[in-house]
Scaffold this active site. Structure first.
Site, PDB file in Angstrom:
ATOM      1  N   ARG A   1     -11.188  -5.364 -19.699  1.00 26.93           N
ATOM      2  CA  ARG A   1     -12.319  -4.864 -20.507  1.00 26.93           C
ATOM      3  C   ARG A   1     -11.880  -4.538 -21.948  1.00 26.93           C
ATOM      4  O   ARG A   1     -12.372  -3.604 -22.564  1.00 26.93           O
ATOM      5  CB  ARG A   1     -12.939  -3.599 -19.886  1.00 26.93           C
TER       6      ARG A   1
ATOM      7  N   SER B   1     -21.378  -0.692 -15.405  1.00 25.91           N
ATOM      8  CA  SER B   1     -20.323   0.312 -15.224  1.00 25.91           C
ATOM      9  C   SER B   1     -20.244   1.191 -16.463  1.00 25.91           C
ATOM     10  O   SER B   1     -20.058   0.680 -17.568  1.00 25.91           O
ATOM     11  CB  SER B   1     -18.965  -0.359 -15.043  1.00 25.91           C
TER      12      SER B   1
ATOM     13  N   GLU C   1     -16.656   3.085 -20.738  1.00 27.91           N
ATOM     14  CA  GLU C   1     -16.674   1.665 -21.080  1.00 27.91           C
ATOM     15  C   GLU C   1     -17.803   1.384 -22.076  1.00 27.91           C
ATOM     16  O   GLU C   1     -17.739   0.468 -22.895  1.00 27.91           O
ATOM     17  CB  GLU C   1     -16.888   0.845 -19.797  1.00 27.91           C
TER      18      GLU C   1
HETATM   19  N1  EPU Z   1     -16.820   2.527  -4.465  1.00 19.54           N
HETATM   20  C1  EPU Z   1     -17.090   3.825  -4.089  1.00 19.54           C
HETATM   21  N2  EPU Z   1     -18.328   4.326  -4.372  1.00 19.54           N
HETATM   22  C2  EPU Z   1     -19.315   3.607  -4.947  1.00 19.54           C
HETATM   23  C3  EPU Z   1     -19.050   2.261  -5.302  1.00 19.54           C
HETATM   24  C4  EPU Z   1     -17.781   1.753  -5.054  1.00 19.54           C
HETATM   25  O1  EPU Z   1     -16.243   4.516  -3.553  1.00 19.54           O
HETATM   26  O2  EPU Z   1     -20.387   4.160  -5.192  1.00 19.54           O
HETATM   27  C5  EPU Z   1     -15.462   1.994  -4.227  1.00 19.54           C
HETATM   28  C6  EPU Z   1     -15.370   1.108  -3.022  1.00 19.54           C
HETATM   29  O3  EPU Z   1     -14.175   1.436  -2.368  1.00 19.54           O
HETATM   30  C7  EPU Z   1     -15.268  -0.276  -3.572  1.00 19.54           C
HETATM   31  C8  EPU Z   1     -14.600  -0.052  -4.909  1.00 19.54           C
HETATM   32  O4  EPU Z   1     -15.078   1.221  -5.340  1.00 19.54           O
HETATM   33  O5  EPU Z   1     -14.470  -1.077  -2.757  1.00 19.54           O
HETATM   34  C9  EPU Z   1     -14.925  -1.111  -5.926  1.00 19.54           C
HETATM   35  O6  EPU Z   1     -16.327  -1.210  -6.081  1.00 19.54           O
HETATM   36  P1  EPU Z   1     -17.023  -2.554  -6.645  1.00 19.54           P
HETATM   37  O7  EPU Z   1     -16.511  -3.730  -5.937  1.00 19.54           O
HETATM   38  O8  EPU Z   1     -18.486  -2.290  -6.673  1.00 19.54           O
HETATM   39  O9  EPU Z   1     -16.464  -2.700  -8.106  1.00 19.54           O
HETATM   40  P2  EPU Z   1     -16.181  -1.668  -9.284  1.00 19.54           P
HETATM   41  O10 EPU Z   1     -14.708  -1.542  -9.461  1.00 19.54           O
HETATM   42  O11 EPU Z   1     -16.952  -0.401  -9.137  1.00 19.54           O
HETATM   43  C10 EPU Z   1     -16.034  -3.600 -11.056  1.00 19.54           C
HETATM   44  C11 EPU Z   1     -16.605  -3.869 -12.411  1.00 19.54           C
HETATM   45  C12 EPU Z   1     -18.050  -4.349 -12.303  1.00 19.54           C
HETATM   46  C13 EPU Z   1     -18.063  -5.619 -11.452  1.00 19.54           C
HETATM   47  C14 EPU Z   1     -17.459  -5.288 -10.078  1.00 19.54           C
HETATM   48  C15 EPU Z   1     -17.355  -6.489  -9.186  1.00 19.54           C
HETATM   49  C16 EPU Z   1     -15.417  -2.334 -13.899  1.00 19.54           C
HETATM   50  C17 EPU Z   1     -15.508  -1.112 -14.757  1.00 19.54           C
HETATM   51  N3  EPU Z   1     -16.521  -2.657 -13.231  1.00 19.54           N
HETATM   52  O12 EPU Z   1     -16.766  -2.495 -10.527  1.00 19.54           O
HETATM   53  O13 EPU Z   1     -18.498  -4.684 -13.596  1.00 19.54           O
HETATM   54  O14 EPU Z   1     -19.382  -6.103 -11.299  1.00 19.54           O
HETATM   55  O15 EPU Z   1     -16.117  -4.766 -10.253  1.00 19.54           O
HETATM   56  O16 EPU Z   1     -16.310  -7.318  -9.589  1.00 19.54           O
HETATM   57  O17 EPU Z   1     -14.385  -2.988 -13.877  1.00 19.54           O
HETATM   58  C18 EPU Z   1     -19.608  -3.765 -15.491  1.00 19.54           C
HETATM   59  O18 EPU Z   1     -18.529  -3.831 -16.079  1.00 19.54           O
HETATM   60  O19 EPU Z   1     -20.652  -3.351 -16.076  1.00 19.54           O
HETATM   61  C19 EPU Z   1     -19.680  -4.134 -14.088  1.00 19.54           C
HETATM   62  C20 EPU Z   1     -20.773  -3.973 -13.350  1.00 19.54           C
END
Ligand code: EPU
Length: 335
Positions: free
Chosen positions: A160, A234, A330
């Protein structure tokens, strides 16, 4: 080119915050951009660049000139090399690429915002980042009025991150981006949730379109649609922490999810930290933390940017207190 005074910005930020700009202009060509930036009436005013408005939080009315980058056009340069103007909608471009039988960006389906913002923060999702298909970009150098070309190396892409968020912040306006797509490239569906959705549908060797459809359904199931509930995706970055900090958190909560990162560091999901700190689904009047994804702050309608910002700061302190981890925002906060 028409200059609007006291212009509402609600339709130009996906948070749907009702702020106004003292002056507002729609820029449809490089010469429009040159003209407005060299106009003596606006020279000394602060400028706010608006693309798709999917990564900003407007905390107050903007006392300056808001410039909406509305440069449009997609040029197929042959052999999968595609040049796209900054004002094209990112998701529409992904759909266009799939219709032309190109692949490479299907995992980045449904990311809100415009093409010009994509390199800014090296957008990424489901195991793919923009930098993997990126060739170069053209950027307007505000001080000189010249167009400069940035290769992939010159953009210093990170998680990012790019040079445009660091040393070059505020100095350039990205006007077009060139990507190398594939006609028969491999599809990447190793990311847990995608392979689950595909196997539920009985798909073994997915086409790029099928991967895109799976990603769209995953995103729609847990991320709010900004057309219905204002949000900026995010709100925080996933923190990258030292191994010793990680071990400390693991002692506190053995179930902490993690991804190995470079230099022996560990990336942990900010969403998990926020949820564990008790914020998931918390609603304060007309704004709050999304009930299905704790990393997303939402405006249920009529919320003030300043209040959402305060909530973000409270989340930051509460996570810092509970886990000793600082969450970096972010989203760009505009005061
Ligand atoms: N999780 C929780 N609580 C929640 C949601 C998630 O505990 O409410 C934990 C779960 O363990 C899950 C982990 O967080 O396995 C990761 O969650 P997720 O796969 O939804 O991905 P993220 O790390 O929260 C990132 C990106 C997203 C992108 C997703 C999918 C960042 C800051 N965000 O989110 O990007 O869509 O991966 O690849 O890196 C964005 O940047 O606007 C965005 C949506």
């Amino acid at each position: 080119m028409q200059i609007h005074k006291n212009h509402p910005l609600k339709d130009y930020n996906t948070f749907g915050v009702e702020a106004k700009a003292d002056f507002f202009v729609d820029v449809k060509s490089i010469s429009d951009l040159k003209n407005i930036l060299s106009d003596s009436k606006f020279k000394s005013l602060p400028k706010l660049l608006l693309g798709g408005g999917s990564n900003i939080l407007l905390c107050s009315d903007f006392k300056g000139l808001a410039i909406h980058i509305d440069l449009r056009g997609i040029v197929d340069l042959g052999n999968g090399l595609i040049s796209v103007q900054a004002g094209e909608n990112w998701h529409d471009f992904v759909m266009w690429s799939l219709d032309q039988d190109f692949n490479g960006i299907e995992n980045l389906s449904l990311i809100p915002g415009n093409v010009g913002a994509a390199p800014m923060q090296n957008i990424g999702a489901y195991g793919v980042e923009l930098k993997e298909v990126f060739v170069e970009l053209e950027a307007y150098h505000i001080a000189s009025g010249d167009i400069h070309i940035f290769s992939k190396e010159a953009c210093y892409f990170g998680y990012r991150e790019s040079i445009f968020k660091n040393t070059h912040q505020g100095k350039y306006i990205i006007v077009s981006v060139t990507l190398q797509l594939q006609t028969n490239g491999a599809v990447n569906y190793s990311y847990g949730a995608i392979s689950d959705v595909l196997s539920q549908k009985g798909i073994e060797n997915p086409t790029p379109k099928q991967v895109s459809e799976a990603i769209i359904s995953i995103r729609q199931s847990k991320l709010p649609d900004p057309n219905e509930i204002g949000n900026s995706g995010s709100f925080f970055k996933n923190p990258v922490i030292s191994n010793s900090d990680f071990e400390r958190i693991k002692k506190q909560s053995a179930d902490v999810p993690f991804y190995p990162s470079s230099d022996g560091q560990v990336k942990i999901p900010a969403a998990w930290l926020i949820e564990k700190a008790g914020w998931k689904g918390k609603r304060v009047g007309n704004y709050g933390v999304h009930e299905k994804q704790a990393l997303v702050l939402v405006n249920y309608g009529g919320a003030k940017g300043e209040d959402i910002y305060k909530l973000a700061q409270e989340i930051q302190s509460s996570v810092k207190e509970k886990f000793g981890v600082y969450l970096q925002m972010e989203v760009n906060i505009i005061h």
